[in-house]
Write an enzyme that holds these catalytic residues in place. Structure first.
Site, short mmCIF file in Angstrom:
data_model
loop_
_atom_site.label_atom_id
_atom_site.label_comp_id
_atom_site.label_asym_id
_atom_site.label_seq_id
_atom_site.Cartn_x
_atom_site.Cartn_y
_atom_site.Cartn_z
CB SER A 1 -1.68 -9.64 -4.50
OG SER A 1 -1.03 -10.76 -5.07
CE1 TYR B 1 3.02 -6.53 -4.78
CE2 TYR B 1 2.42 -8.84 -4.52
CZ TYR B 1 2.19 -7.59 -5.08
OH TYR B 1 1.11 -7.41 -5.91
N1 LIG Z 1 0.29 -7.88 -12.28
C1 LIG Z 1 0.02 -8.83 -11.39
O1 LIG Z 1 0.28 -10.01 -11.61
C2 LIG Z 1 -0.66 -8.46 -10.09
C3 LIG Z 1 -1.14 -9.50 -9.31
C4 LIG Z 1 -1.77 -9.21 -8.11
C5 LIG Z 1 -1.93 -7.91 -7.72
N2 LIG Z 1 -1.44 -6.90 -8.50
C6 LIG Z 1 -1.65 -5.53 -8.05
O2 LIG Z 1 -2.35 -4.83 -9.05
C7 LIG Z 1 -2.08 -3.44 -8.91
C8 LIG Z 1 -1.75 -2.85 -10.27
O3 LIG Z 1 -0.53 -3.41 -10.72
P1 LIG Z 1 -0.25 -3.73 -12.27
O4 LIG Z 1 0.02 -5.17 -12.37
O5 LIG Z 1 -1.28 -3.12 -13.11
O6 LIG Z 1 1.18 -3.01 -12.43
P2 LIG Z 1 1.64 -1.75 -13.27
O7 LIG Z 1 1.26 -1.87 -14.70
O8 LIG Z 1 3.07 -1.59 -12.92
O9 LIG Z 1 0.80 -0.55 -12.66
C9 LIG Z 1 1.07 0.01 -11.42
C10 LIG Z 1 0.35 1.34 -11.33
O10 LIG Z 1 0.56 1.90 -10.04
C11 LIG Z 1 0.96 3.23 -10.19
N3 LIG Z 1 1.81 3.66 -9.09
C12 LIG Z 1 2.91 3.07 -8.60
N4 LIG Z 1 3.43 3.80 -7.61
C13 LIG Z 1 2.62 4.87 -7.47
C14 LIG Z 1 2.64 6.00 -6.61
N5 LIG Z 1 3.59 6.18 -5.67
N6 LIG Z 1 1.65 6.93 -6.74
C15 LIG Z 1 0.69 6.78 -7.68
N7 LIG Z 1 0.62 5.72 -8.51
C16 LIG Z 1 1.59 4.79 -8.40
C17 LIG Z 1 1.71 3.27 -11.52
O11 LIG Z 1 1.66 4.59 -12.07
P3 LIG Z 1 2.84 5.65 -12.09
O12 LIG Z 1 4.12 4.91 -12.26
O13 LIG Z 1 2.48 6.53 -13.26
O14 LIG Z 1 2.75 6.38 -10.79
C18 LIG Z 1 0.86 2.33 -12.36
O15 LIG Z 1 -0.22 3.03 -12.92
C19 LIG Z 1 -0.96 -3.33 -7.89
O16 LIG Z 1 -1.49 -2.99 -6.64
C20 LIG Z 1 -0.39 -4.73 -7.84
O17 LIG Z 1 0.24 -5.00 -6.62
C21 LIG Z 1 -0.82 -7.15 -9.69
#
Ligand SMILES: NC(=O)c1ccc[n+]([C@@H]2O[C@H](COP(=O)([O-])OP(=O)(O)OC[C@H]3O[C@@H](n4cnc5c(N)ncnc54)[C@H](OP(=O)(O)O)[C@@H]3O)[C@@H](O)[C@H]2O)c1
Length: 260
Positions: free
Chosen positions: A143, A156
């Site tokens: 991120s 985070y």
């Molecule tokens: N959205 C943003 O603005 C943003 C910005 C920068 C970086 N990111 C990063 O992008 C990545 C994806 O996030 P997102 O925004 O797409 O959020 P999201 O829609 O909440 O997706 C998170 C994913 O991670 C999985 N997950 C969480 N805990 C897990 C575990 N213990 N084991 C296996 N899977 C797990 C969830 O699946 P289950 O719940 O089914 O396990 C879900 O598929 C993350 O690393 C986040 O930090 C996001």
């Protein structure tokens, strides 16, 4: 990007929603054989059906990536179905605000386990094959927050900074071994992780657009990909601000943040 992923075996962790779901969908559309990893099996099955209906190939491998045995077993499921993994995208992540009183230790523990150890375990599961074949690509979704030390988000930010440092070290360590390492650092993306945020999110991207840009960066085998530019510039600016100024800017955010 055309052809870069065709016939490749790719694992996407966190494929049940948001960025990971889009990465998996677009990879399959580009001809990759995709292993779908996350805890919510129903959501993975639904995505696999969608991919197959569109003519793609996917296998479901439910796992908690914070549990090394589960992460290793999930990769074995993908390997058995499609062969050795060419590209591992460790995308699974969680976000929660960091609180002071009481300190929310369980939330910080979860962020370290999933965001940091989840990457380590995913990479460990594919590393032996990649080293033996002298070929492979390791990527993690970090991120732009990794470059900041935001009050209310220190857990985070620290977890993502650890990812960056781990991958930078791996990249140097793997030089000449045929394995590429890519750190993907998005700004704000519209997903479940950010849907509760009621503050301005500069440069907010859809998950579809974020995944499209990430896949382009992966196809170019970039070492680090920071995006979008607008958010990158703001992060660059914020790094020059004194701590008191950051605290003042973040004062409202601290009480409302849903984690990012
Ligand atoms: N959205 C943003 O603005 C943003 C910005 C920068 C970086 N990111 C990063 O992008 C990545 C994806 O996030 P997102 O925004 O797409 O959020 P999201 O829609 O909440 O997706 C998170 C994913 O991670 C999985 N997950 C969480 N805990 C897990 C575990 N213990 N084991 C296996 N899977 C797990 C969830 O699946 P289950 O719940 O089914 O396990 C879900 O598929 C993350 O690393 C986040 O930090 C996001």
């Amino acid at each position: 990007m055309a052809g870069a992923f065709f016939g490749r075996v790719v694992v996407v962790t966190g494929a049940s929603s948001g960025i990971g779901r889009e990465l998996a969908r677009q990879l399959a559309a580009a001809g990759a054989r995709v292993g779908l990893v996350a805890r919510r099996e129903d959501a993975l099955r639904e995505l696999a059906e969608l991919i197959r209906a569109a003519g793609g190939e996917a296998v479901v491998a439910p796992a908690d990536v914070a549990d090394r045995a589960q992460a290793t077993a999930a990769v074995a499921v993908v390997r058995d179905a499609f062969g050795p993994v060419d590209l591992m995208i460790a995308n699974a992540g969680v976000g929660a605000p960091t609180r002071l009183d009481p300190v929310n230790v369980p939330d910080v523990e979860a962020m370290i386990r999933v965001n940091v150890l989840g990457v380590v375990y995913a990479f460990a599961a594919v590393m032996p094959d990649m080293l033996a074949r002298r070929s492979g690509h390791l990527a993690a979704v970090s991120s732009l927050a990794s470059y900041l030390a935001l009050p209310g988000e220190s857990g985070y930010c620290a977890s993502k900074a650890a990812v960056n440092t781990y991958l930078a070290g791996l990249q140097a360590h793997l030089r000449g071994r045929g394995v590429t390492v890519t750190t993907l650092c998005p700004g704000f993306v519209k997903t479940a992780m950010t849907e509760g945020n009621d503050f301005w999110m500069p440069g907010l991207l859809t998950a579809e657009e974020a995944a499209r840009r990430m896949l382009r960066a992966l196809s170019r085998r970039k070492a680090v990909y920071n995006f979008p530019l607008s958010c990158r510039l703001l992060v660059g600016l914020a790094r020059w601000l004194p701590a008191w100024a950051v605290g003042r800017v973040m004062a409202d955010y601290n009480d409302t943040a849903a984690g990012h």
